[in-house]
Design a protein around this motif. Structure first.
Motif, mmCIF file in Angstrom:
data_model
loop_
_atom_site.group_PDB
_atom_site.id
_atom_site.type_symbol
_atom_site.label_atom_id
_atom_site.label_comp_id
_atom_site.label_asym_id
_atom_site.label_seq_id
_atom_site.Cartn_x
_atom_site.Cartn_y
_atom_site.Cartn_z
ATOM 1 N N GLY A 19 55.190 -6.183 -16.256
ATOM 2 C CA GLY A 19 55.019 -6.038 -14.819
ATOM 3 C C GLY A 19 56.342 -5.924 -14.096
ATOM 4 N N ALA A 20 57.332 -6.715 -14.517
ATOM 5 C CA ALA A 20 58.655 -6.660 -13.890
ATOM 6 C C ALA A 20 59.311 -5.297 -14.104
ATOM 7 C CB ALA A 20 59.541 -7.773 -14.447
ATOM 8 N N LEU A 21 59.140 -4.728 -15.286
ATOM 9 C CA LEU A 21 59.708 -3.401 -15.550
ATOM 10 C C LEU A 21 59.098 -2.348 -14.627
ATOM 11 C CD1 LEU A 21 59.785 -3.416 -19.469
ATOM 12 C CD2 LEU A 21 61.769 -3.479 -17.940
ATOM 13 N N GLY A 22 57.767 -2.370 -14.502
ATOM 14 C CA GLY A 22 57.113 -1.410 -13.620
ATOM 15 C C GLY A 22 57.508 -1.600 -12.172
ATOM 16 N N ASP A 23 57.647 -2.841 -11.765
ATOM 17 C CA ASP A 23 58.064 -3.172 -10.412
ATOM 18 C C ASP A 23 59.462 -2.631 -10.129
ATOM 19 O OD1 ASP A 23 58.462 -4.436 -7.936
ATOM 20 O OD2 ASP A 23 58.786 -6.417 -8.824
ATOM 21 N N ALA A 24 60.411 -2.936 -11.009
ATOM 22 C CA ALA A 24 61.807 -2.544 -10.788
ATOM 23 C C ALA A 24 62.003 -1.034 -10.867
ATOM 24 C CB ALA A 24 62.699 -3.241 -11.812
ATOM 25 N N LEU A 25 61.271 -0.372 -11.760
ATOM 26 C CA LEU A 25 61.419 1.076 -11.873
ATOM 27 C C LEU A 25 60.867 1.766 -10.629
ATOM 28 C CD1 LEU A 25 62.540 2.996 -14.108
ATOM 29 C CD2 LEU A 25 60.174 3.477 -14.696
#
Length: 346
Positions: A19-25
């Protein structure tokens, strides 16, 4: 730790860090049109910094997480501190404290409309149980991953009831609860050992239960829209799928747009968390939230160990050790609820 418990923890971490990866990207592309994204960044395939006058993300560095991840981790901590019965007052106070911190950082515009409206109402004296009666946007779904990690998939109505409990202060509507229930069930299914296709079936069943809870508001049926959105893009290439999701499903903050869009992204990515993040970042609209939901669900179905570690190392604003400790607490609570430690995979 048994192999089963180790795998469960790996998948719990996959949900939170995916989730953090999708958020940051998606952070630098949120609120932009697909055409504007292409003109400014090209095809986004890696973390990039937002342009100088970005409407909400200006000043953030590449790889920075936003409120999607911060609120998910906050909810996870309140779930653990609450014990069996969700501590509604503790959650409201934590949200208020978090909101003050966000304001101090100058990032108030990163708050979603339903959460912002509910927090303002609570600040002005509205009882917390009334503040969320009109919250129909995706804020509940974006932060619901810890509930999916903590709650076993069966009985499904217990999982959905816990989702509804956490929605009360900000998103106490049928459409928001159905949306958050779908995401939580997909994550719970993934944590239990399912692949992404099976997880999506559980999501639809949970959305059907969730729509009967909370304050009824108008909007498309979430369960039906998830199935329709996935069928719409099935077998399509990324470019065509992005067009269909943007033009037909919608990528706004409304639950009936962004949550089915996230499931459509999961379909196109075929369960790959990083691909889910990439597709989401190029959609336009609420890219960070759609990315957080889609990549979080995918991460739950693959596990942390299969996420791109080189990208995780470049995330900004998140402490991986703290996330691992939270994931461990949530998994321990899950296994305790499951009794013997055996979980129902589906």
């Amino acid at each position: 730790m048994s192999n089963k418990a180790t795998d469960t923890l790996d998948r719990a971490m996959g949900a939170l860090i995916g989730g953090a990866l999708g958020d940051a990207l998606g952070m630098p592309t949120q609120l932009l049109s697909p055409a504007r994204i292409a003109a400014v960044y090209g095809h986004v395939e890696d973390f990039v910094a937002p342009f100088a006058d970005h409407p909400v993300s200006k000043g953030l560095v590449a790889g920075t997480i936003t409120d999607d991840t911060e609120q998910a981790l906050l909810l996870g901590r309140i779930l653990i501190e609450s014990g069996e019965r969700f501590d509604h007052t503790r959650w409201v106070n934590a949200l208020l404290d978090w909101e003050r911190e966000v304001k101090a950082r100058g990032s108030y515009d990163l708050l979603g409309p339903s959460t912002k409206r509910a927090i303002d109402a609570i600040n002005n004296g509205t009882p917390a149980e009334e503040a969320g009666r009109s919250g129909d946007t995706n804020g509940a779904a974006m932060r619901i991953a810890p509930v999916g990690i903590m709650m076993p998939l069966a009985p499904l109505d217990a999982l959905v009831a816990k989702v509804a409990e956490t929605c009360r202060a900000t998103h106490n509507t049928s459409i928001a609860i159905a949306s958050a229930s779908a995401v939580a069930a997909a994550i719970s299914s993934g944590v239990a050992g399912s692949d992404w296709r099976a997880a999506c079936q559980q999501a639809i069943a949970a959305a059907e239960l969730g729509t009967a809870l909370g304050n009824w508001v108008t909007g498309g049926d979430i369960a039906a829209r998830i199935g329709w959105a996935q069928a719409l893009v099935r077998g399509k290439g990324m470019k065509e799928a992005i067009r269909l999701i943007t033009d037909l499903v919608g990528t706004g903050v409304a639950s009936q747009e962004s949550v089915p869009a996230a499931f459509a992204v999961l379909e196109v990515a075929e369960g790959d968390p990083w691909q889910a993040a990439v597709i989401s970042a190029n959609l336009g609209g609420d890219t960070d939230t759609i990315g957080a939901i889609a990549a979080g669900m995918a991460g739950a179905c693959t596990g942390f160990s299969k996420l791109p570690q080189q990208h995780i190392a470049r995330l900004v604003g998140i402490d991986i050790a703290e996330v691992r400790a939270l994931a461990g607490d949530l998994v321990a609570a899950r296994l305790a609820k499951a009794g013997s430690g055996k979980d129902a995979a589906a």
